[in-house]
Design a protein around this motif. Sequence first.
Motif, PDB file in Angstrom:
ATOM      1  N   MET A  50      48.968  34.152  34.451  1.00 21.42           N
ATOM      2  CA  MET A  50      48.653  34.611  35.804  1.00 21.42           C
ATOM      3  C   MET A  50      47.864  35.922  35.772  1.00 21.42           C
ATOM      4  SD  MET A  50      52.131  33.635  37.832  1.00 21.42           S
ATOM      5  CE  MET A  50      51.443  33.527  39.465  1.00 21.42           C
ATOM      6  N   LEU A  51      48.219  36.815  34.873  1.00 20.49           N
ATOM      7  CA  LEU A  51      47.491  38.079  34.772  1.00 20.49           C
ATOM      8  C   LEU A  51      46.064  37.848  34.286  1.00 20.49           C
ATOM      9  CD1 LEU A  51      50.218  40.522  33.356  1.00 20.49           C
ATOM     10  CD2 LEU A  51      49.512  40.149  35.733  1.00 20.49           C
ATOM     11  N   GLU A  52      45.887  36.870  33.407  1.00 21.14           N
ATOM     12  CA  GLU A  52      44.535  36.525  32.972  1.00 21.14           C
ATOM     13  C   GLU A  52      43.695  36.045  34.159  1.00 21.14           C
ATOM     14  OE1 GLU A  52      45.110  33.589  29.973  1.00 21.14           O
ATOM     15  OE2 GLU A  52      45.712  35.034  28.428  1.00 21.14           O
ATOM     16  N   LEU A  53      44.300  35.220  35.009  1.00 21.81           N
ATOM     17  CA  LEU A  53      43.589  34.717  36.188  1.00 21.81           C
ATOM     18  C   LEU A  53      43.232  35.859  37.137  1.00 21.81           C
ATOM     19  CD1 LEU A  53      45.706  31.497  36.907  1.00 21.81           C
ATOM     20  CD2 LEU A  53      43.384  31.601  35.964  1.00 21.81           C
ATOM     21  N   LEU A  54      44.149  36.810  37.313  1.00 19.62           N
ATOM     22  CA  LEU A  54      43.888  37.944  38.194  1.00 19.62           C
ATOM     23  C   LEU A  54      42.780  38.828  37.641  1.00 19.62           C
ATOM     24  CD1 LEU A  54      47.561  38.882  39.154  1.00 19.62           C
ATOM     25  CD2 LEU A  54      45.793  38.006  40.695  1.00 19.62           C
ATOM     26  N   THR A  55      42.767  39.016  36.324  1.00 21.68           N
ATOM     27  CA  THR A  55      41.715  39.812  35.697  1.00 21.68           C
ATOM     28  C   THR A  55      40.350  39.165  35.906  1.00 21.68           C
ATOM     29  OG1 THR A  55      43.248  40.667  34.018  1.00 21.68           O
ATOM     30  CG2 THR A  55      40.889  40.785  33.516  1.00 21.68           C
ATOM     31  N   GLN A  56      40.284  37.850  35.735  1.00 20.59           N
ATOM     32  CA  GLN A  56      39.036  37.124  35.969  1.00 20.59           C
ATOM     33  C   GLN A  56      38.562  37.279  37.408  1.00 20.59           C
ATOM     34  OE1 GLN A  56      39.801  33.055  34.825  1.00 20.59           O
ATOM     35  NE2 GLN A  56      40.430  33.629  32.744  1.00 20.59           N
ATOM     36  N   LYS A  57      39.501  37.433  38.313  1.00 18.75           N
ATOM     37  CA  LYS A  57      39.193  37.552  39.738  1.00 18.75           C
ATOM     38  C   LYS A  57      38.758  38.966  40.123  1.00 18.75           C
ATOM     39  CE  LYS A  57      41.528  36.468  44.152  1.00 18.75           C
ATOM     40  NZ  LYS A  57      40.509  35.545  44.671  1.00 18.75           N
ATOM     41  N   GLY A  58      38.913  39.926  39.199  1.00 19.96           N
ATOM     42  CA  GLY A  58      38.548  41.306  39.494  1.00 19.96           C
ATOM     43  C   GLY A  58      39.663  42.089  40.158  1.00 19.96           C
ATOM     44  N   ALA A  59      40.873  41.532  40.183  1.00 19.14           N
ATOM     45  CA  ALA A  59      42.018  42.225  40.768  1.00 19.14           C
ATOM     46  C   ALA A  59      42.553  43.273  39.789  1.00 19.14           C
ATOM     47  CB  ALA A  59      43.114  41.233  41.130  1.00 19.14           C
ATOM     48  N   LYS A  60      43.310  44.233  40.331  1.00 18.98           N
ATOM     49  CA  LYS A  60      43.958  45.240  39.504  1.00 18.98           C
ATOM     50  C   LYS A  60      45.470  45.150  39.698  1.00 18.98           C
ATOM     51  CE  LYS A  60      40.360  47.423  37.711  1.00 18.98           C
ATOM     52  NZ  LYS A  60      40.149  47.546  36.248  1.00 18.98           N
ATOM     53  N   TYR A  61      46.188  45.415  38.622  1.00 13.18           N
ATOM     54  CA  TYR A  61      47.651  45.343  38.673  1.00 13.18           C
ATOM     55  C   TYR A  61      48.224  46.307  37.635  1.00 13.18           C
ATOM     56  CZ  TYR A  61      46.357  42.204  34.860  1.00 13.18           C
ATOM     57  OH  TYR A  61      45.788  41.680  33.724  1.00 13.18           O
ATOM     58  N   PRO A  62      49.350  46.906  37.901  1.00 12.52           N
ATOM     59  CA  PRO A  62      50.032  46.917  39.196  1.00 12.52           C
ATOM     60  C   PRO A  62      49.270  47.785  40.199  1.00 12.52           C
ATOM     61  CG  PRO A  62      51.144  48.383  37.675  1.00 12.52           C
ATOM     62  CD  PRO A  62      50.067  47.699  36.886  1.00 12.52           C
ATOM     63  N   ALA A  63      49.518  47.505  41.467  1.00 16.46           N
ATOM     64  CA  ALA A  63      48.804  48.211  42.524  1.00 16.46           C
ATOM     65  C   ALA A  63      49.505  49.500  42.933  1.00 16.46           C
ATOM     66  CB  ALA A  63      48.640  47.306  43.741  1.00 16.46           C
TER      67      ALA A  63
END
Length: 569
Positions: A510-523
């Motif tokens: 899931m974190l890989e998918l978020l990284t591909q999306k340009g999201a940042k975590y944790p917020a």
Amino acid sequence: MTAQALINRFIEIVGREHVLTQEKETEYYRSGFRSGKGQALAVLFPATLVEQWRLLEAAVEANCIVIMQAAKTGLTEGSAPSGNDYDREVVVINIMRINTLHLIENGEQIISLPGVSLHQVGKKLDSVNRAPHSVIGSSSIGATVVGGIANNSGGALVKRGPAYTELALFGQVTKEGKLVLVNHLGIDGLGDTPEEILKNVEQGNFDPSKVIHSDAMASDREYDERVRDVDADTPSRFNADSRRLFEASGCAGKLAVFAVRVDTYPVPEKEQLFYIGCNSQEQLTKLRRDMLQRFENLPEMGEYMHRDIFNLAETYGKDVFLSINHLGTDKLPKFFAFKAKVETILKRVPFVSKDLPDIMLYWFSKLFPQHLPKRMLEYRDRFEHHLILKMSNGGIEEAKQYLAEDWSLQHDCDYFECTPDEGKKALLHRFAAAGAAIRYETIHNKEVEDILALDIALRRNDIDWVEQLPEEITKDMVMALYYGHFMCHVFHQDYIFKKGADTKKIKKKMLELLTQKGAKYPAEHNVGHLYEAEKQLQAFYHSLDPTNTFNPGIGKMSKYKRNCSCCGS
């Protein structure tokens, strides 16, 4: 110095009753709020800043690891020891007894000592008709001002951004291994020695005319402009944002913070909540972009809930809702602290679940009638997406006109203006949602794995905010729960999986998918011991704590000492 000699030194400083060394006594303070646990030589409770300084001197001289701890409300294991693989003795310094607060600049700023809670600040500021950085959420269970600053905590209030200040008083260990006091509080005449400065700050012994007015910020004054930039390809706020990493701000316990100087905010003359329902992702996106771009007045809040978390919170967050609604927030911090200590005791009782208090509260809440307003329940049945919008002053008429002339013309969308009771209960329901998934996991622990909880920041220009997960993740999923701070594009996402699912593997994917999306975590909950720190965040931690004395191991970094006086790194 032997361990016992060091403990005796601690006792000389704060007294025997404020030095805990037995495992049963220290267990609560060595454990995270949700997860995580480690060993410690002692847990210490200073009553003054001078005592805190003297404990630090003793611990640093003895080559100890120091973990600074406040209300212990963090969700990523960053405020307690983690495991037993440290290379030095660990000392936990809990600063909740040091809770002095000073109003300065006619209440437009405060000087907060490390144990001051957001709830305490809110009560104090009522007398001058001002408000703190956060007004609901973690503030209801005792989170501190300094803890928020140290973790760049966000919050529900659209205009205020992450907790931030460039004005702080803190202890730091240099690369030579020396403890020094850094005074960037912006007040002249506090004294010459560390103990003199600390004593004067705590007692308020300073001339108001000595408060320095400079360009140093005591809040994120630029955030309103940033959140309005809805076409930007980066998130509006996230923990590793290098723009908001400055000394105490974002330090995550890599400094020993003694005091911070932060801004307060005017209380609006008028406020109005609007409850918005919609079945269209595109229409909610349009609303967000229109309000942030076109409105003269930014919303105060824009809290999002998906129908699934609405339903779960209705059942599994009901006791939290009822507790706040009927008892108020004044008694809640002590209640949660007491409950946590009871759970710690129950861990040692054979054949009794540590979750017994939660289980009892869940069943007890079922004795009460429906607690949510009728119109909210009707919207739950009609709409998939829910938005709690709070406007103030001139923004109220802007919202009324926009919703009536634009929003109401859309298909599958509607809104109503909340009565004061409906508004209060809508916000309480949103607050109760934050713990609903954990309660569900507690009640159904035989059928589900531990909750996978993520808090993410999407790009400001991301219009595809409704998540679409691949089958390899959803095949073992019981439910996915979405809620968060919609205008800031910060979402809390809780995932419940079937018993036996490999949640570590799923989280990695899931974190890989978020990284591909340009999201940042944790917020906004910081890396703690659960997330890997980005490179710029690691560099920031290294610069603050070159010998790795404070809170080592956070961000999945090394727990071992760095002999920086030798290597210079």
